[in-house]
Enzyme design. Structure first.
Site, PDB file in Angstrom:
ATOM      1  N   SER A 192      56.310  37.074  51.719  1.00 29.64           N
ATOM      2  CA  SER A 192      55.530  36.116  52.484  1.00 29.64           C
ATOM      3  C   SER A 192      56.013  34.621  52.134  1.00 29.64           C
ATOM      4  O   SER A 192      55.833  34.203  51.117  1.00 29.64           O
ATOM      5  CB  SER A 192      54.174  36.244  52.745  1.00 29.64           C
ATOM      6  OG  SER A 192      53.534  35.345  53.300  1.00 29.64           O
TER       7      SER A 192
ATOM      8  N   GLU B 182      58.707  48.638  59.625  1.00 29.05           N
ATOM      9  CA  GLU B 182      58.053  47.836  60.998  1.00 29.05           C
ATOM     10  C   GLU B 182      59.211  47.228  61.853  1.00 29.05           C
ATOM     11  O   GLU B 182      58.927  47.496  63.253  1.00 29.05           O
ATOM     12  CB  GLU B 182      57.537  46.398  60.278  1.00 29.05           C
ATOM     13  CG  GLU B 182      56.260  46.626  59.839  1.00 29.05           C
ATOM     14  CD  GLU B 182      55.599  45.359  59.092  1.00 29.05           C
ATOM     15  OE1 GLU B 182      54.523  44.954  59.588  1.00 29.05           O
ATOM     16  OE2 GLU B 182      56.227  44.995  58.231  1.00 29.05           O
TER      17      GLU B 182
ATOM     18  N   ASN C  99      56.007  43.001  51.785  1.00 32.10           N
ATOM     19  CA  ASN C  99      55.842  43.576  53.300  1.00 32.10           C
ATOM     20  C   ASN C  99      56.761  44.909  53.519  1.00 32.10           C
ATOM     21  O   ASN C  99      57.871  44.725  52.997  1.00 32.10           O
ATOM     22  CB  ASN C  99      55.942  42.588  54.377  1.00 32.10           C
ATOM     23  CG  ASN C  99      54.836  41.571  54.246  1.00 32.10           C
ATOM     24  OD1 ASN C  99      53.461  41.908  53.805  1.00 32.10           O
ATOM     25  ND2 ASN C  99      55.023  40.489  54.443  1.00 32.10           N
TER      26      ASN C  99
ATOM     27  N   HIS D  83      43.257  62.817  63.964  1.00 30.40           N
ATOM     28  CA  HIS D  83      42.381  61.733  64.516  1.00 30.40           C
ATOM     29  C   HIS D  83      42.509  60.691  63.084  1.00 30.40           C
ATOM     30  O   HIS D  83      41.359  59.770  63.147  1.00 30.40           O
ATOM     31  CB  HIS D  83      41.005  61.880  64.847  1.00 30.40           C
ATOM     32  CG  HIS D  83      40.923  63.042  65.656  1.00 30.40           C
ATOM     33  ND1 HIS D  83      40.925  62.840  67.099  1.00 30.40           N
ATOM     34  CD2 HIS D  83      40.726  64.548  65.267  1.00 30.40           C
ATOM     35  CE1 HIS D  83      40.652  64.216  67.415  1.00 30.40           C
ATOM     36  NE2 HIS D  83      40.674  65.132  66.469  1.00 30.40           N
TER      37      HIS D  83
ATOM     38  N   LYS E   5      52.213  38.961  48.317  1.00 30.78           N
ATOM     39  CA  LYS E   5      52.723  39.946  49.640  1.00 30.78           C
ATOM     40  C   LYS E   5      53.911  40.745  49.299  1.00 30.78           C
ATOM     41  O   LYS E   5      54.838  39.996  48.885  1.00 30.78           O
ATOM     42  CB  LYS E   5      52.839  39.512  50.806  1.00 30.78           C
ATOM     43  CG  LYS E   5      51.281  38.780  51.458  1.00 30.78           C
ATOM     44  CD  LYS E   5      50.554  40.039  52.146  1.00 30.78           C
ATOM     45  CE  LYS E   5      51.092  40.423  53.268  1.00 30.78           C
ATOM     46  NZ  LYS E   5      50.391  40.593  54.558  1.00 30.78           N
TER      47      LYS E   5
END
Ligand code: ARG
Length: 464
Positions: free
Chosen positions: A281, A294, A289, A160, A287
């Site tokens: 970014s 992704e 990323n 969970h 940033k």
């Protein structure tokens, strides 16, 4: 060709094809991708025609040579592809006739584009499956190396997405490995049904020539010829099976990707991906990323879509070949490309991933992750499991209330909950003790992980 259409099939037509219809029906812009398979299939068909006496030696030689020259032209990028000639098959055949004349006109004896395209697609996909399996194996080896190196590294295991019990990083890597192992098996199984030869089915009914179908199948490395001509020209199950296997593998990669996205966030801070696998970014200077995971996660969507497209393409098609089938190629190619790229991205990226071992350890210590160990300890001292569960629940409540971890509770506090708890509980409450205790087949103990790695290495090195 001296008819109105200038098409190899133009004999019965009285006007040229509408210009829009010509581009609308053409597939050459995408099916030229498997020209190599088309040439290989034609060469085998020609050899078989020689064997049964349809071609003589001179003709066979001219065809084989001509096809080799065409292959060289295509490789060199000088082949004059023509949309007017519709597809890869007619482009190559027309060019062959242009180059070698009369003999070239005999190649299509006892063959239709319907059995030809089914054969090409199978030859092409068989090669791609082997390449995908190679990529899968490479990624699996990366995971084995990581699992071996990090067999004793402690991290939190989750259910969970809540900290559940401590596990080892190596164990987690081996979970990924197992998923890929099933993917490899699925592809090998799919390959068996890809590997049959439709040549000789002709348009749909077979052919009047006594083709030696066993011979052609053997020349092309197929397991056997197909057994029903109607089925053989219309069957695309093998493409759907591949698309399904690809979708499943992408689902696995998407799950890894999701974990990496979580793990690289400031909130988890479990691992770091090298700069060369990340981007920044345009507005937020701080940033970094995790674009590669992704994108892999995002690309799983189109691979699922391709499977749906193929299933929908085939539903409701009456036997035998229908032009609908020309639509099988682009989804299949896209699944192959996307899957290969995603596997490659992971195999390249993971060896360069850095672990934040202190953070992994600290996170495993949070969330009372050794509570089950305490319950199992009480069971060993003779307490029934349900009572033990209740006692440990109270210990967790006490720790939570006083802002401590379980191993920070004093012995007298624990003994107030159960007389059975003694000094030896200390070892049980440590993370090292917890993982080492799960020393059975499939368990998270470092010893088990090392054993699994060794066995897996043996399996994949002798298997394929
Ligand atoms: N380009 C076609 C395809 O991809 C080849 C088979 C065409 N056969 C036909 N009778 N039109 O399916």
């Amino acid at each position: 060709m001296a008819d109105e259409t200038d098409k190899p099939w133009g004999g019965r037509f009285r006007e040229p094809t509408d210009a829009f219809v010509e581009t609308f029906t053409a597939s050459v812009n995408f099916d030229r991708r498997f020209y190599d398979a088309d040439i290989e299939g034609s060469q085998a068909h020609a050899r078989m025609l020689r064997r049964i006496g349809v071609l003589n030696d001179t003709e066979l030689h001219a065809i084989l040579e001509g096809l080799e020259q065409i292959r060289a032209e295509i490789d060199a990028g000088t082949f004059p592809w023509s949309v007017a000639l519709e597809d890869v098959h007619m482009n190559i055949e027309a060019r062959l006739i242009e180059r070698i004349g009369e003999a070239g006109k005999k190649l299509h004896t006892g063959r239709s584009r319907n059995d030809q395209v089914a054969t090409d697609l199978r030859l092409y996909l068989r090669r791609e499956i082997d390449a995908v399996c190679g990529e899968l194996r490479r990624l699996q080896r990366v995971l084995l190396d990581l699992a071996e190196r990090e067999a004793g590294t402690i991290m939190p295991g989750f259910t969970h997405l809540q900290v559940a019990q401590p596990v080892t990083f190596g164990h987690h890597m081996m979970a990924w490995f197992e998923m890929l192992e099933r993917d490899h098996e699925r592809l090998q199984d799919c390959r068996r049904r890809v590997n049959v030869c439709p040549l000789g089915s002709a348009a749909l009914a077979g052919t009047v020539y006594p083709l030696d179908r066993e011979y052609t199948a053997r020349l092309l490395g197929f397991e056997r010829p197909t057994r029903n001509s109607l089925d053989a020209v219309s069957d695309r199950d093998f493409a759907i099976e591949f698309a399904a296997a690809a979708a499943l593998t992408m689902m696995h990669l998407s799950r890894f990707a999701e974990e990496l996205v979580l793990w690289t966030s400031a909130q988890f801070d479990f691992v770091r991906l090298p700069d060369r696998f990340c981007t920044g970014s345009s507005i937020m200077p701080q940033k970094k990323n995790p674009d590669v995971p992704e994108l892999v996660r995002g690309k799983s969507g189109r691979v699922y879509g391709n499977l749906m497209a193929l299933l929908t393409l085939m539903k409701s098609q009456p036997l035998a070949y229908n032009k609908d089938n020309q639509e099988d190629k682009e989804p299949l190619f896209d699944s192959i490309d996307t899957l290969r790229a995603a596997l490659r991205a992971f195999a390249d990226m993971l060896p360069a991933m850095e672990l934040n071992r202190e953070r992994l350890y600290a996170a495993a210590a949070e969330g009372f992750s050794t509570a089950t160990d305490l319950a199992d300890y009480l069971v060993r001292k003779g307490v029934p499991f349900r009572d033990a569960h209740e006692i440990v629940g109270r210990a967790v409540a006490l720790a939570e209330r006083t802002g401590r971890r379980l191993d920070e509770l004093r012995l007298d506090e624990l003994r107030a909950l159960s007389e059975c708890i003694e000094e030896d509980v200390r070892q049980v409450l440590t993370l090292e003790g917890s993982v080492a205790a799960r020393d059975l087949l499939g368990g998270t103990a470092p010893r088990q992980v090392r054993r699994q790695v060794a066995e897996a290495r043996r399996r994949i090195e002798q298997g394929s």
